[in-house]
Write a protein that holds these residues in place. Structure first.
Motif, short mmCIF file in Angstrom:
data_model
loop_
_atom_site.label_atom_id
_atom_site.label_comp_id
_atom_site.label_asym_id
_atom_site.label_seq_id
_atom_site.Cartn_x
_atom_site.Cartn_y
_atom_site.Cartn_z
N ARG A 65 83.45 87.36 13.36
CA ARG A 65 84.62 88.23 13.20
C ARG A 65 85.41 88.20 14.49
O ARG A 65 84.96 88.72 15.51
CB ARG A 65 84.17 89.67 13.00
CG ARG A 65 83.73 90.01 11.64
CD ARG A 65 83.21 91.42 11.70
NE ARG A 65 82.37 91.67 10.57
CZ ARG A 65 82.78 92.34 9.51
NH1 ARG A 65 83.98 92.83 9.43
NH2 ARG A 65 81.95 92.52 8.51
N ASN A 66 86.55 87.59 14.41
CA ASN A 66 87.39 87.57 15.60
C ASN A 66 88.83 87.88 15.23
O ASN A 66 89.15 88.05 14.06
CB ASN A 66 87.28 86.23 16.33
CG ASN A 66 87.91 85.08 15.57
OD1 ASN A 66 88.45 85.25 14.48
ND2 ASN A 66 87.84 83.90 16.13
N PHE A 67 89.66 88.00 16.21
CA PHE A 67 91.10 88.05 15.94
C PHE A 67 91.78 87.18 16.98
O PHE A 67 91.22 86.89 18.04
CB PHE A 67 91.63 89.49 15.93
CG PHE A 67 91.51 90.23 17.23
CD1 PHE A 67 90.32 90.79 17.61
CD2 PHE A 67 92.61 90.36 18.08
CE1 PHE A 67 90.20 91.50 18.81
CE2 PHE A 67 92.50 91.06 19.28
CZ PHE A 67 91.29 91.62 19.65
N HIS A 68 92.96 86.72 16.59
CA HIS A 68 93.68 85.77 17.44
C HIS A 68 94.87 86.44 18.11
O HIS A 68 95.56 87.25 17.48
CB HIS A 68 94.22 84.62 16.60
CG HIS A 68 93.17 83.69 16.08
ND1 HIS A 68 93.09 82.37 16.44
CD2 HIS A 68 92.13 83.89 15.23
CE1 HIS A 68 92.07 81.80 15.83
NE2 HIS A 68 91.48 82.70 15.09
N ILE A 69 95.12 86.07 19.34
CA ILE A 69 96.38 86.44 19.98
C ILE A 69 97.04 85.14 20.41
O ILE A 69 96.42 84.34 21.13
CB ILE A 69 96.16 87.35 21.21
CG1 ILE A 69 95.55 88.68 20.78
CG2 ILE A 69 97.48 87.58 21.94
CD1 ILE A 69 95.27 89.65 21.94
N GLU A 70 98.27 84.93 19.97
CA GLU A 70 99.04 83.77 20.43
C GLU A 70 100.16 84.30 21.32
O GLU A 70 101.16 84.82 20.82
CB GLU A 70 99.58 83.00 19.23
CG GLU A 70 98.43 82.39 18.42
CD GLU A 70 98.89 81.56 17.24
OE1 GLU A 70 99.73 80.66 17.44
OE2 GLU A 70 98.42 81.80 16.13
N PRO A 71 99.96 84.21 22.66
CA PRO A 71 100.93 84.83 23.58
C PRO A 71 102.37 84.41 23.30
O PRO A 71 103.29 85.22 23.41
CB PRO A 71 100.47 84.35 24.95
CG PRO A 71 99.01 84.05 24.79
CD PRO A 71 98.87 83.56 23.37
N THR A 72 102.56 83.15 22.94
CA THR A 72 103.92 82.67 22.63
C THR A 72 103.83 81.48 21.68
O THR A 72 102.82 80.77 21.64
CB THR A 72 104.68 82.24 23.91
OG1 THR A 72 105.95 81.72 23.54
CG2 THR A 72 103.92 81.18 24.69
N ASN A 73 104.90 81.28 20.93
CA ASN A 73 104.97 80.06 20.11
C ASN A 73 106.04 79.12 20.68
O ASN A 73 106.45 78.18 20.00
CB ASN A 73 105.28 80.38 18.65
CG ASN A 73 106.66 80.99 18.48
OD1 ASN A 73 107.25 81.47 19.44
ND2 ASN A 73 107.16 80.97 17.27
N VAL A 74 106.47 79.39 21.90
CA VAL A 74 107.40 78.47 22.57
C VAL A 74 106.57 77.67 23.57
O VAL A 74 105.64 78.20 24.16
CB VAL A 74 108.50 79.27 23.30
CG1 VAL A 74 109.50 78.33 23.94
CG2 VAL A 74 109.20 80.21 22.34
N CYS A 75 106.89 76.40 23.71
CA CYS A 75 106.04 75.57 24.56
C CYS A 75 106.87 74.54 25.32
O CYS A 75 107.78 73.95 24.74
CB CYS A 75 104.98 74.88 23.72
SG CYS A 75 103.76 74.01 24.71
N ILE A 76 106.53 74.36 26.58
CA ILE A 76 107.26 73.37 27.37
C ILE A 76 106.89 71.94 26.96
O ILE A 76 107.60 71.01 27.29
CB ILE A 76 106.99 73.53 28.89
CG1 ILE A 76 105.48 73.47 29.16
CG2 ILE A 76 107.62 74.80 29.42
CD1 ILE A 76 105.14 73.13 30.60
N TYR A 77 105.77 71.80 26.30
CA TYR A 77 105.34 70.45 25.91
C TYR A 77 105.95 70.07 24.56
O TYR A 77 106.48 70.91 23.84
CB TYR A 77 103.82 70.36 25.87
CG TYR A 77 103.19 70.50 27.24
CD1 TYR A 77 103.58 69.67 28.29
CD2 TYR A 77 102.22 71.46 27.49
CE1 TYR A 77 103.01 69.80 29.55
CE2 TYR A 77 101.64 71.59 28.75
CZ TYR A 77 102.04 70.76 29.77
OH TYR A 77 101.48 70.88 31.01
N THR A 78 105.82 68.79 24.26
CA THR A 78 106.54 68.29 23.08
C THR A 78 105.61 67.46 22.17
O THR A 78 105.95 66.36 21.77
CB THR A 78 107.72 67.40 23.52
OG1 THR A 78 107.19 66.38 24.38
CG2 THR A 78 108.78 68.18 24.26
N CYS A 79 104.43 68.00 21.89
CA CYS A 79 103.50 67.25 21.03
C CYS A 79 104.17 67.01 19.67
O CYS A 79 104.67 67.97 19.04
CB CYS A 79 102.21 68.03 20.85
SG CYS A 79 101.43 68.43 22.41
N ALA A 80 104.13 65.76 19.25
CA ALA A 80 104.90 65.38 18.06
C ALA A 80 104.38 66.03 16.78
O ALA A 80 105.12 66.21 15.82
CB ALA A 80 104.88 63.87 17.91
#
Ligand code: V47
Ligand code: SF4
Length: 394
Positions: A65-80
């Protein structure tokens, strides 16, 4: 018994040699791994994978049982392959949580029996070493027993470089601040032939592996992933797993291997078709056989769907992740299989029981939190069982 099953399944000298090794608990070679991907019948590979799975874990099937935190969905990288990276140009679709936002997310679980917070997201300059140290410290001050599984070598490489500190010093600081373990993301495909095409500007394979090695030397545990089913070939998957197997021989610090199926919605690789369920099952099975020094193989069910997740339990998988109200946005944005990826503990336990396996709730380090019997799961009411296994308030 094993001998007769092997004789009926193994159709060639090569299959017989592989089966003999697996039944003797010996390691298969890269060539043999490649053979399983390219030529062996799926039934043969599945039966060997199931043998390994049952040798290691019997009938047990884990979840936590966990929960997720995604601090941001903006990223300096450009993974295709990533649906996040395009947002750097289009920030109005993005979020960037503050420390207080994230602490409020933690507090939203105060009355829930979660054991872990999984923190991972895009890479942005304001989330630096000091920010994460403070975040981990404040989470621990609020809920000391909550296990913090956070960030990957992608973030660590970036923030340590920016801070001008070594990986050793950086990981030590993270540990002192409260980091408990590292998730498996950012591995993608290690081979430079592919990595340079799909994830060229973030940490490379050596850096990814080195940060895990340092973390293991500090006594930490971590996971490993592979992103499969895009432009890579089978030989790249084997190369990827061989690097992991090699490091695991040295440190023993990896807990679980999580194959992540490439999803093609809204990213630069959307022109690629997604691979079939058969390919997913084969990939789990070969991973289970090849990675003889990994205790667990995990399926991330919102990505592959509940039915494939159930089938995966006969193809080497012993751990199911995800039970979530739209948890990891990185997946929902890339097109996960489940439109409503939410299961209660009862539903997840039922899903596992339907396959003849034994559901076990675990903590991050695979200590048993609770086992679930058929009778218990079918009881008409139990508040605990009807809570989501994982959840995300954002
Ligand atoms: O590294 C990004 C993947 C990963 C796509 O350790 C995609 O317990 C498919 O690593 N299609 C992050 N996958 C998530 C991750 C993870 C997930 C669950 C559990 C654990 C754990 C780790 O997501 C990234 C990348 O490989 N990803 N985009 C996509 N289009
Ligand atoms: Fe950034 Fe990770 Fe997406 Fe790459 S996969 S663009 S590093 S969020």
């Amino acid at each position: 018994m094993q001998e007769s099953i092997m004789n009926s399944l193994a159709q060639s000298a090569q299959e017989r040699a592989i089966a003999e090794k697996v039944y003797a608990g010996e390691r298969i070679s890269d060539e043999e791994g490649l053979y399983l991907f390219e030529e062996a019948p799926l039934g043969f590979t599945a039966s060997l994978a199931n043998f390994v799975r049952e040798q290691k874990q019997g009938n047990k099937t884990f979840f936590n049982r966990n929960f997720h935190i995604e601090p941001t969905n903006v990223c300096i990288y450009t993974c295709a392959f990533c649906s996040y990276s395009r947002l750097i140009k289009n920030r109005e679709d993005g979020w960037e949580y503050t420390m207080e936002d994230m602490l409020n997310m933690v507090k939203a679980y105060d009355d829930q029996p979660v054991t872990e917070v999984h923190i991972v997201g895009g890479v942005l300059p304001q989330y630096d070493v000091t920010f994460y140290e403070n975040l981990f410290r404040r989470i621990k001050a609020h809920r000391p027993e909550l296990h913090i599984k956070a960030l990957t070598p992608v973030e660590y490489h970036y923030i340590f470089k920016k801070e001008k500190i070594s990986y050793e010093e950086g990981m030590k600081r993270m540990k002192d601040a409260g980091l408990d373990s590292m998730p498996g993301g950012g591995a993608e495909i290690f081979h430079p032939e592919i990595r340079d095409k799909i994830a060229k500007d973030k940490c490379n394979a050596d850096q990814w592996l080195q940060i895990h090695e340092i973390w293991h030397e500090l006594g930490g545990r971590s996971n490993a992933t592979i992103l499969y089913g895009h432009i890579e070939k089978y030989e790249h998957r084997i190369h990827h797993m061989s690097r992991l197997r090699e490091l695991q021989d040295t440190t023993g610090g990896f807990q679980t291997f999580i194959p992540l199926k490439f999803r093609n919605k809204d990213n630069e690789m959307s022109y690629l078709p997604e691979v079939s369920v058969i390919e997913d099952l084969k990939n789990y099975a070969v991973s289970r056989i090849y990675l003889d020094n990994f205790d667990h193989i995990k399926a991330y069910w919102p990505m592959i769907g509940r039915t494939t997740a159930q089938m995966s339990l006969a193809y080497g998988v012993d751990d199911l992740d995800g039970t979530i109200d739209d948890t990891t946005k990185i997946y929902s944005m890339a097109g996960s299989e489940e439109r409503n990826p939410s299961l209660t503990t009862r539903q997840l336990a039922q899903l596992i029981l339907q396959t003849g396996r034994e559901p076990i709730e675990r903590d991050t380090l695979y200590h048993v939190v609770k086992t679930y019997t058929e009778a218990e799961v079918s009881e008409s009411f139990n508040g605990y069982l009807d809570l989501p296994v994982t959840n995300n308030p954002v």
